[in-house]
Every structure is written in C-alpha cells, then in structure tokens.
Design a protein around this motif. Structure first.
Motif, short mmCIF file in Angstrom:
data_model
loop_
_atom_site.label_atom_id
_atom_site.label_comp_id
_atom_site.label_asym_id
_atom_site.label_seq_id
_atom_site.Cartn_x
_atom_site.Cartn_y
_atom_site.Cartn_z
N GLY A 166 0.79 -1.23 0.00
CA GLY A 166 0.00 0.00 0.00
C GLY A 166 0.82 1.27 0.00
N LYS A 167 2.14 1.16 0.11
CA LYS A 167 2.97 2.36 0.11
C LYS A 167 2.93 3.05 -1.25
CE LYS A 167 7.60 4.14 1.06
NZ LYS A 167 8.99 3.86 1.50
N TRP A 168 2.82 2.22 -2.32
CA TRP A 168 2.76 2.76 -3.68
C TRP A 168 1.44 2.30 -4.32
CZ3 TRP A 168 6.43 6.16 -5.26
CH2 TRP A 168 7.62 6.21 -4.52
N PRO A 169 0.31 2.90 -3.93
CA PRO A 169 -1.00 2.41 -4.37
C PRO A 169 -1.27 2.53 -5.87
CG PRO A 169 -1.21 4.51 -3.24
CD PRO A 169 0.19 4.05 -3.03
N TYR A 170 -0.52 3.36 -6.55
CA TYR A 170 -0.73 3.55 -7.99
C TYR A 170 0.42 2.97 -8.82
CZ TYR A 170 -3.70 6.95 -5.66
OH TYR A 170 -4.60 7.54 -4.81
N ALA A 171 1.05 1.95 -8.28
CA ALA A 171 2.22 1.36 -8.93
C ALA A 171 1.92 0.84 -10.33
CB ALA A 171 2.79 0.24 -8.06
N GLY A 172 0.67 0.46 -10.57
CA GLY A 172 0.30 -0.05 -11.88
C GLY A 172 0.48 0.96 -13.00
N THR A 173 0.59 2.24 -12.65
CA THR A 173 0.79 3.28 -13.65
C THR A 173 2.09 3.06 -14.42
OG1 THR A 173 -0.39 4.85 -12.23
CG2 THR A 173 0.93 5.78 -14.02
N ALA A 174 3.07 2.46 -13.76
CA ALA A 174 4.35 2.21 -14.42
C ALA A 174 4.18 1.32 -15.65
CB ALA A 174 5.33 1.57 -13.44
N GLU A 175 3.31 0.32 -15.55
CA GLU A 175 3.07 -0.58 -16.69
C GLU A 175 2.37 0.16 -17.83
OE1 GLU A 175 4.34 -3.61 -17.04
OE2 GLU A 175 5.33 -3.12 -15.13
N ALA A 176 1.46 1.06 -17.50
CA ALA A 176 0.79 1.86 -18.53
C ALA A 176 1.79 2.75 -19.25
CB ALA A 176 -0.32 2.69 -17.91
N ILE A 177 2.73 3.29 -18.49
CA ILE A 177 3.77 4.14 -19.08
C ILE A 177 4.62 3.34 -20.07
CG2 ILE A 177 5.98 5.24 -18.51
CD1 ILE A 177 4.52 6.47 -16.08
N LYS A 178 4.94 2.13 -19.69
CA LYS A 178 5.71 1.27 -20.60
C LYS A 178 4.89 0.94 -21.85
CE LYS A 178 8.14 -0.98 -16.75
NZ LYS A 178 8.31 -2.27 -16.01
N ALA A 179 3.60 0.71 -21.66
CA ALA A 179 2.72 0.40 -22.80
C ALA A 179 2.62 1.58 -23.76
CB ALA A 179 1.34 -0.01 -22.30
N LEU A 180 2.84 2.77 -23.26
CA LEU A 180 2.80 3.96 -24.09
C LEU A 180 4.10 4.15 -24.89
CD1 LEU A 180 1.07 6.45 -21.64
CD2 LEU A 180 0.19 5.70 -23.85
N GLY A 181 5.07 3.27 -24.64
CA GLY A 181 6.33 3.35 -25.36
C GLY A 181 7.41 4.14 -24.66
N ALA A 182 7.14 4.53 -23.42
CA ALA A 182 8.13 5.27 -22.64
C ALA A 182 8.91 4.31 -21.73
CB ALA A 182 7.44 6.34 -21.79
N LYS A 183 9.98 4.78 -21.17
CA LYS A 183 10.77 3.99 -20.23
C LYS A 183 10.45 4.45 -18.82
CE LYS A 183 15.48 2.81 -18.79
NZ LYS A 183 16.94 2.99 -19.05
N HIS A 184 10.09 3.48 -17.95
CA HIS A 184 9.84 3.85 -16.56
C HIS A 184 11.07 3.56 -15.72
CE1 HIS A 184 8.44 3.43 -12.35
NE2 HIS A 184 7.81 4.54 -12.70
N CYS A 185 11.46 4.53 -14.91
CA CYS A 185 12.64 4.41 -14.05
C CYS A 185 12.20 4.44 -12.59
CB CYS A 185 13.62 5.55 -14.33
SG CYS A 185 14.15 5.62 -16.06
N VAL A 186 12.55 3.42 -11.84
CA VAL A 186 12.17 3.33 -10.43
C VAL A 186 12.93 4.37 -9.61
CG1 VAL A 186 12.17 1.87 -8.38
CG2 VAL A 186 11.57 0.90 -10.62
N LYS A 187 12.18 5.18 -8.87
CA LYS A 187 12.79 6.20 -8.02
C LYS A 187 12.04 6.30 -6.70
CE LYS A 187 16.06 7.92 -10.65
NZ LYS A 187 17.47 8.04 -10.24
N GLY A 188 12.71 6.76 -5.67
CA GLY A 188 12.08 7.00 -4.38
C GLY A 188 11.34 8.32 -4.39
N VAL A 189 10.49 8.53 -3.40
CA VAL A 189 9.64 9.71 -3.38
C VAL A 189 10.42 11.00 -3.24
CG1 VAL A 189 9.24 9.68 -0.88
CG2 VAL A 189 7.49 10.63 -2.42
N THR A 190 11.59 10.96 -2.65
CA THR A 190 12.39 12.18 -2.49
C THR A 190 13.33 12.43 -3.67
OG1 THR A 190 14.15 11.02 -1.30
CG2 THR A 190 12.36 11.95 0.02
#
Length: 237
Positions: free
Chosen positions: A171-195
């Motif tokens: 539950g810390k990252w409740p919208y984590a699924g957005t990363a997969e949508a970003i990849k589906a759009l042809g972009a690269k998702h990079c994992v980063k911390g909130v700060t």
C-alpha cells in the motif's frame, strides 16, 4: 528567483471556484478533449532568472491540480492559483519561457488527458500536447510530478519518466500499476524514491513521484524540490 506563469483551464477555474461538484462529475467525453478546451495562464511580476510556466488543471487533488504539489513548485506563486490576471493558454509559447512544469493531481488524468478512463489508450488535450511538443522541440526542460508524467509518456515517444516504484509494497505505492501503462505507451519507466527526481538528459524531462507514494508531506516536498532544482539547472540560468 525564477519567474513563473501558471496555466489553467478557465472552465475548470469557474467550476472549482463557484460550482465544484456537478460539472466535474460529467463524463470526460463532455469536456471535448478532441476540440481542446481553451486554457489560460497568469503571469508573475518580471524577475531575473528563468521564466517557468506552471501548468494547472483545476483546483484540488480529485478534480484538478494537487494543491500541495502546485504550491511546492513555487510557494511565492501559490496565492495566484485562484487569483490573478488570466490569459488564454494559446498565447503560451516556448519562445517566451525557459521551462514548463506540470503538477499532478487527478486533473492531469481527467482534464489534461483521458488517462483516468482510458489508461494507455488515452488522449491528451491538444493545447497540452502542443505545449509539450513545443518545449521539447525547443530543447527546453519540462518538469512533471505525480501522475502528470503520463502526459509526457503519451506525447513524447521514448521519453524516460518515473512515477515511483513498480510494486504496491503493502500500500505504500497504491498507484504502482501506472508504471506498466507508461511502458505500454512506449516510454521507459525508471524506479525512483519519493524524495528523488529522474532526469532524462536527452529529452530534458524531469519527473518525481510525489503523491504516488503514501508518505509524509515533507518527503513529497523534497522530491518536488529536487525536480524543480533539476529543471532550473537544465535552463542554464
């Protein structure tokens, strides 16, 4: 200190300030994204340094721009979100600004695009698309936080962005699924911390997770501060 202009859609300003509930519950199709609702901006007094456009999508996290994210970008401009001289967004030109910043909030997914309903098949408001492409073509930096990076992912093919982590992690990252949508759009998702902020040096796009993470407000501000700092550095001013 950088001079900033805030950009907002007039119909959303009116709805937010005077009739916030019925209008904003209409289906997205009624907002006419294909015909691009006119949007507007107001300007601060001239100051030395970079001129940054702050793009807003309404007032409040669930209907427009997330207020903490908007004010964390430029605290001295936060009072202008609801008051100030308004001009048509069509007048915004990369020729007159050094950078553009898009705060998050559901407005980015409901009003600036149809991402909230259509996900990877979303459309982006044509004025927003023009601004993104124009600043990108001019080699001028673009900052986005929270859900707003999906706008760049849709419009700027192959761009690198972050919306945080790719797993919910209890539950810390409740919208984590957005990363997969970003990849589906042809972009690269990079994992980063909130700060943290991710810098796509090639495209001059800077992103940070903000409220994609369930955490203390000061951590959100730290991440947005890091994004703004990087954007200003990329202006070279």
């Amino acid at each position: 200190m950088a001079a900033v202009r805030a950009l907002v859609a007039p119909r959303l300003v009116v709805a937010s300030a005077f009739a916030p509930f019925p209008e904003l519950l209409r289906p997205l199709s009624l907002y006419g994204l294909a015909s691009s609702p006119r949007a507007a901006f107001h300007g601060s007094a001239p100051r030395p340094g970079a001129r940054v456009a702050l793009v807003l999508s309404g007032c409040g996290v669930y209907d427009g721009s997330e207020i903490h994210e908007a004010s964390a970008n430029v605290l001295t401009e936060s009072a202008r979100i609801a008051r100030g001289k308004i001009s048509d967004l069509a007048q915004l030109s990369a020729a007159n600004h050094d950078a553009a910043i898009f705060p998050g909030g559901f407005g980015a997914a409901k009003n600036l695009s149809t991402f909230a309903v259509d996900g990877k098949d979303c459309r982006v408001n044509q004025d927003v698309e023009r601004v993104l492409k124009e600043f990108h073509a001019a080699g001028k930096p673009i900052g986005l936080c929270c859900i707003a990076p999906v706008l760049a992912a849709k419009v700027l093919r192959g761009v690198e962005v972050t919306v945080g982590h790719e797993q919910e992690e209890g539950g810390k990252w409740p919208y984590a699924g957005t990363a997969e949508a970003i990849k589906a759009l042809g972009a690269k998702h990079c994992v980063k911390g909130v700060t943290e902020a991710h810098v796509d040096q090639k495209n001059k796009v800077v992103t940070t997770p903000a409220f994609m993470c369930e955490t203390a407000l000061h951590h959100i501000h730290d991440g947005i501060g890091a994004m703004v700092k990087k954007v200003l550095e990329l202006t070279g001013k």
